[in-house]
Design an enzyme around this catalytic site. Structure first.
Site, PDB file in Angstrom:
ATOM      1  N   GLU A 149      40.830  52.744  58.341  1.00 50.32           N
ATOM      2  CA  GLU A 149      39.792  53.234  57.426  1.00 50.32           C
ATOM      3  C   GLU A 149      38.988  52.080  56.863  1.00 50.32           C
ATOM      4  OE1 GLU A 149      42.174  54.810  54.194  1.00 50.32           O
ATOM      5  OE2 GLU A 149      43.267  56.091  55.589  1.00 50.32           O
ATOM      6  N   LYS A 196      37.546  49.686  54.095  1.00 55.66           N
ATOM      7  CA  LYS A 196      38.063  49.316  52.770  1.00 55.66           C
ATOM      8  C   LYS A 196      36.879  49.289  51.807  1.00 55.66           C
ATOM      9  CE  LYS A 196      41.005  46.013  50.390  1.00 55.66           C
ATOM     10  NZ  LYS A 196      40.147  45.729  49.239  1.00 55.66           N
ATOM     11  N   ASP A 248      34.644  48.866  48.632  1.00 53.01           N
ATOM     12  CA  ASP A 248      34.637  47.893  47.545  1.00 53.01           C
ATOM     13  C   ASP A 248      34.227  48.608  46.259  1.00 53.01           C
ATOM     14  OD1 ASP A 248      35.010  45.455  46.477  1.00 53.01           O
ATOM     15  OD2 ASP A 248      33.229  44.524  47.346  1.00 53.01           O
ATOM     16  N   TYR A 278      42.183  58.492  49.512  1.00 57.45           N
ATOM     17  CA  TYR A 278      42.884  57.882  50.645  1.00 57.45           C
ATOM     18  C   TYR A 278      44.397  57.709  50.425  1.00 57.45           C
ATOM     19  CZ  TYR A 278      41.820  53.757  47.787  1.00 57.45           C
ATOM     20  OH  TYR A 278      41.683  52.885  46.744  1.00 57.45           O
ATOM     21  N   LYS A 314      40.436  41.831  56.274  1.00 52.59           N
ATOM     22  CA  LYS A 314      39.213  41.517  55.526  1.00 52.59           C
ATOM     23  C   LYS A 314      38.121  40.956  56.435  1.00 52.59           C
ATOM     24  CE  LYS A 314      39.444  41.661  51.334  1.00 52.59           C
ATOM     25  NZ  LYS A 314      40.255  41.046  50.314  1.00 52.59           N
ATOM     26  N   CYS A 346      44.128  11.092  32.961  1.00 53.23           N
ATOM     27  CA  CYS A 346      43.745  12.452  32.579  1.00 53.23           C
ATOM     28  C   CYS A 346      42.448  12.390  31.765  1.00 53.23           C
ATOM     29  CB  CYS A 346      44.868  13.084  31.751  1.00 53.23           C
ATOM     30  SG  CYS A 346      44.393  14.653  31.019  1.00 53.23           S
ATOM     31  N   CYS A 373      43.445  13.670  27.922  1.00 53.18           N
ATOM     32  CA  CYS A 373      44.284  12.949  26.961  1.00 53.18           C
ATOM     33  C   CYS A 373      44.421  11.462  27.297  1.00 53.18           C
ATOM     34  CB  CYS A 373      45.667  13.585  26.869  1.00 53.18           C
ATOM     35  SG  CYS A 373      46.687  13.301  28.325  1.00 53.18           S
ATOM     36  N   CYS A 402      48.531  15.030  35.320  1.00 53.39           N
ATOM     37  CA  CYS A 402      48.564  14.304  34.057  1.00 53.39           C
ATOM     38  C   CYS A 402      50.019  14.205  33.608  1.00 53.39           C
ATOM     39  CB  CYS A 402      47.734  15.084  33.035  1.00 53.39           C
ATOM     40  SG  CYS A 402      48.123  14.706  31.336  1.00 53.39           S
ATOM     41  N   CYS A 452      49.397  16.488  25.923  1.00 49.81           N
ATOM     42  CA  CYS A 452      48.027  16.630  26.447  1.00 49.81           C
ATOM     43  C   CYS A 452      47.474  17.970  25.960  1.00 49.81           C
ATOM     44  CB  CYS A 452      48.025  16.586  27.969  1.00 49.81           C
ATOM     45  SG  CYS A 452      46.417  17.028  28.679  1.00 49.81           S
TER      46      CYS A 452
HETATM   47  S1  IVH Z   1      45.307  52.191  50.360  1.00 48.87           S
HETATM   48  C1  IVH Z   1      49.531  51.494  48.600  1.00 48.87           C
HETATM   49  N1  IVH Z   1      42.975  52.572  51.448  1.00 48.87           N
HETATM   50  O1  IVH Z   1      41.947  48.199  48.184  1.00 48.87           O
HETATM   51  C2  IVH Z   1      48.191  51.354  49.232  1.00 48.87           C
HETATM   52  N2  IVH Z   1      43.081  51.117  49.586  1.00 48.87           N
HETATM   53  O2  IVH Z   1      43.482  45.708  48.141  1.00 48.87           O
HETATM   54  C3  IVH Z   1      47.095  51.877  48.410  1.00 48.87           C
HETATM   55  N3  IVH Z   1      40.928  50.229  48.867  1.00 48.87           N
HETATM   56  O3  IVH Z   1      43.818  48.884  45.303  1.00 48.87           O
HETATM   57  C4  IVH Z   1      45.759  51.463  48.824  1.00 48.87           C
HETATM   58  N4  IVH Z   1      39.710  51.248  50.385  1.00 48.87           N
HETATM   59  O4  IVH Z   1      41.444  49.870  45.481  1.00 48.87           O
HETATM   60  C5  IVH Z   1      43.649  51.938  50.485  1.00 48.87           C
HETATM   61  N5  IVH Z   1      40.969  53.063  52.507  1.00 48.87           N
HETATM   62  C6  IVH Z   1      41.646  52.432  51.541  1.00 48.87           C
HETATM   63  C7  IVH Z   1      41.000  51.595  50.606  1.00 48.87           C
HETATM   64  C8  IVH Z   1      41.767  50.945  49.634  1.00 48.87           C
HETATM   65  C9  IVH Z   1      39.693  50.439  49.333  1.00 48.87           C
HETATM   66  C10 IVH Z   1      41.261  49.332  47.733  1.00 48.87           C
HETATM   67  C11 IVH Z   1      42.151  49.950  46.686  1.00 48.87           C
HETATM   68  C12 IVH Z   1      43.352  49.051  46.603  1.00 48.87           C
HETATM   69  C13 IVH Z   1      42.823  47.788  47.184  1.00 48.87           C
HETATM   70  C14 IVH Z   1      43.935  46.947  47.746  1.00 48.87           C
END
Ligand code: IVH
Length: 700
Positions: A133, A135, A137, A245, A333, A427, A430, A445, A451
């Site tokens: 899926e 991810k 933002d 999700y 990522k 440092c 200090c 330091c 310090c």
């Molecule tokens: S699953 C236990 N699915 O990414 C797993 N997270 O870096 C629960 N996020 O906190 C997360 N798209 O805010 C999941 N398709 C997706 C996502 C997703 C965005 C975010 C979510 C999570 C963060 C983790």
């Protein structure tokens, strides 16, 4: 003066009460607040308005301040989930909201899959399907439905406790007030991402420019800022969207795969991401990644990678979690965004452990939607290796929430007079010598707590979110209070009430704000052991390690004694036991011993122990477990479980899994071809179990 009829304390102003009247009144208020907390947080059936609740709470706080000797450690000030006087009520998640581990390369993804296969003991030929899926933002959120109706929505917060933003979420069309269809569990928490589309974000910012209001840096900030509005009508005016999700607490789970769950969401009328796909095997995952990356610029919303989740839930259950993230999912990522800008200066920051970190001061530049003015240069070797000089044109990279970095320079654009950077040997704060240990990249330091930079950084860490989380005591307050010697070491924070008058006279402080600060300090006088350990700021001891230590040693006193013994004798039993804790290892153990070897650190702990009520750690998941608190050792090959799985399961049931056998071992589980550990266990007369006996013991 004697009175014939006793006065009713509930009818009197706080400053009119004497200590004998204050005591029952404080108890009454405490009980009242506790009752309303339960009605509000657990039963969703409040009997009084927020304003009346706040008034009760203020009266309790005022009384507690006037008569600190009457305050009980378990009073409302120490309870979690109690509504704060202002802002949002805190909401404790029934099931924690976790984060995801990251993969940055194809190899990371391959390793992720290999790990899963090893853990589950899957044969090469066994297909392993994932849900892939985008991810998003945005801002992750948990939506609770009871009998199909939306009753509560909360932000992620620190994963354990978020903010109750129910009223705001009710204004979002994508968040159904009631689930469609039938067949929803009585209780189900749906989790997903609140986000703003790029087009809506641009339009919102255009409007804000016209209204002369500050613009948002990116869609994610706009979404987060809009959800956290105190006035729901403001949220209602913001174009927010939602994708589901995941799930949290659920009374009955009748879906067998993640794909089934997503279908269920759609059936209930909850939006899911249509770019989700089922993928089998690593090649399919990597192809998916490439495709989504290519589509990224044309997507209607921001994404920062893709997420892969093991589709079968029976496998997810077996895989479980490592500290804060599931073993069955990973975020792959996209590469970080980059930009070029001019390096104006190199500053040196001194951290809480004395590390000197070079920081690049930049001509501000927008990278991936955020204005960047500073970036880390890591350490002196990095500056040397990249030959970064003041005046250079540099390449800045920013990925997600990490601190922006300097990747390198553009040699053709170097000014003629640019000089090599000379890293300071003392440092800058200090003046103590700054030295590099053998084989270390970091220069530190040597001033220790003399310090000011180290002392204040430690204090800032101490009050920070995952540690004591003291509201109203920000970095600038710590700096100012430290300069004026109001707070020099952590214990001073808890004696600050004696200096209330001195604070109230300071610029920016009124009686009200001092009262608020002292109340938030008092609220933390009672603290969980893991937070306490984390707050000390021991090198390499982050939140996860602090939790491990707390779970292992259970009380401050036993941890402290064990660590002092380990520091005194690095080859002794206590030191070995520390190193033997699964996931600790020699390097972290050494940092802990070094910390305890310093007198001033032991004094700091003793001083705090006098001020605080440090709560013993519990093993929540292990209550009633027959192996809670036991030390177990696995040796030899197991038949029904992989070694890793056996270890994870034992730990989840509250056992400590050690790598070697000692007289403190409670159980040795001997598989096939067990060798020297088994021999030693026999010599020591320990309890030795077969795999079957072990499984029977833990009830599987
Ligand atoms: S699953 C236990 N699915 O990414 C797993 N997270 O870096 C629960 N996020 O906190 C997360 N798209 O805010 C999941 N398709 C997706 C996502 C997703 C965005 C975010 C979510 C999570 C963060 C983790």
């Amino acid at each position: 003066m004697s009175r014939k009829t006793p006065r009713d304390p509930a009818t009197l102003a706080v400053d009119k009460l004497n200590i004998f009247e204050a005591e029952p009144e404080l108890a009454r208020l405490s009980a009242e607040l506790a009752r309303h907390d339960v009605l509000y947080h657990q039963k969703d059936a409040p009997e009084i308005s927020d304003a009346v609740y706040d008034a009760l709470k203020r009266r309790h706080e005022a009384l507690a301040r006037r008569f600190p000797s009457l305050v009980r450690a378990d009073g409302p000030q120490s309870r979690v989930g109690a509504a704060p006087a202002a802002g949002f009520a805190k909401h404790r998640h029934a099931v924690p909201m976790l984060s995801l581990d990251n993969a940055f390369s194809d190899d990371d993804v391959r390793e992720f899959i290999e790990r899963i296969r090893r853990f589950l003991g899957l044969a090469e030929s066994e297909p392993l399907a994932f849900s892939a899926e985008p991810k998003i933002d945005g801002l992750s959120i948990s939506l609770r439905y009871e009998r199909g109706r939306f009753v509560r929505g909360a932000t992620r917060g620190d994963g354990e406790e978020g903010e109750d933003v129910t009223a705001n979420l009710r204004t979002i069309a994508d968040v159904p007030r009631a689930l469609k269809g039938r067949h929803w569990p009585d209780v189900v928490e749906l989790r997903g991402e609140i986000y703003m589309s790029r087009a809506d974000f641009d339009a919102l910012n255009d409007q804000r420019r016209r209204d002369d209001e500050p613009v948002f840096a990116n869609p994610r900030n706009a979404a987060a800022g809009s959800v956290r509005q105190l006035d729901p009508s403001v949220t209602a005016g913001r174009p927010l969207r939602f994708f589901g999700y995941a799930w949290g607490e659920v009374s009955a789970r009748d879906w067998a795969t993640h794909t089934d769950f997503l279908a269920r969401l759609r059936h209930w009328g909850v939006p899911t991401n249509s770019a989700t796909e089922a993928c089998v095997g690593v090649d399919a995952l990597l192809a998916y990644y490439a495709r989504i990356q290519a589509e990224r610029p044309r997507l209607a919303y921001d994404i920062d990678g893709v997420v892969y989740k093991v589709d079968r839930l029976d496998w997810q259950d077996r895989l479980g979690f490592v500290s804060r993230s599931p073993r069955w999912a990973i975020a792959h990522k996209f590469p970080a965004e980059q930009a070029r800008t001019r390096l104006k200066a190199i500053g040196i920051q001194v951290g809480r452990t004395g590390a000197l970190t070079p920081v690049a001061e930049l001509e501000p530049i927008t990278v991936g939607g955020v204005v960047v003015g500073r970036a880390t240069l890591h350490n002196e070797d990095e500056i040397e290796r990249k030959d970064v000089r003041v005046g250079d044109m540099v390449i800045v990279q920013r990925a997600g929430d990490v601190i922006p970095q300097i990747l390198g320079i553009v040699p053709e654009e170097r000014p003629r007079n640019a000089r090599r950077f000379v890293f300071p040997q003392v440092c800058p704060v200090c003046g103590s010598n700054a030295v590099r240990g053998e084989g270390e990249v970091v220069r530190r330091c040597t001033g220790g707590l003399t310090c000011p930079a180290q002392a204040t950084e430690r204090l800032k860490h101490f009050v920070s979110r995952g540690a004591f989380d003291i509201e109203g005591l920000g970095d600038k307050h710590i700096d100012a209070f430290f300069t004026d010697r109001l707070i020099e070491r952590p214990g001073d924070i808890f004696r600050l009430h004696k200096r209330a008058a001195a604070i109230a006279g300071r610029e920016g402080w009124g009686e009200k704000s001092v009262e608020r600060l002292l109340a938030s300090i008092e609220a933390r006088r009672s603290i969980a052991l893991d937070r306490f350990i984390f707050a000390l700021g021991i090198r390499q001891v982050g939140e996860a390690t602090a939790k491990l230590l707390a779970r292992h040693y259970l009380s401050l006193e036993s941890w402290r004694q064990a660590m002092q013994a380990a520091a005194k004798d690095p080859d002794g039993e206590a030191a070995r036991a520390l190193e033997n804790i699964h996931q600790i290892g020699p390097s972290v153990a050494k940092d802990i011993r070094d910390f305890f070897a310093e007198t001033h650190n032991r004094d700091t702990i003793a001083d705090l122990a006098r001020e605080l009520d440090v709560q013993d750690a519990a093993r929540p998941r292990a209550s009633g477990s027959p192996i809670a608190g036991k030390t177990v050792v696995f040796t030899g090959g197991l038949e029904t479980l992989t070694r890793q799985e056996a270890k994870a399961r034992a730990e989840a049931l509250g056992a400590n899994v050690a790598g070697s056998v000692s007289k403190r071992t409670d159980y040795v589980i001997a598989g096939s071809d067990a060798g020297s550990k088994l021999t030693k266990a026999r010599e020591l007369g320990l309890t030795i179990l077969t795999e079957q006996e072990w499984l029977a013991l833990i009830g599987t």
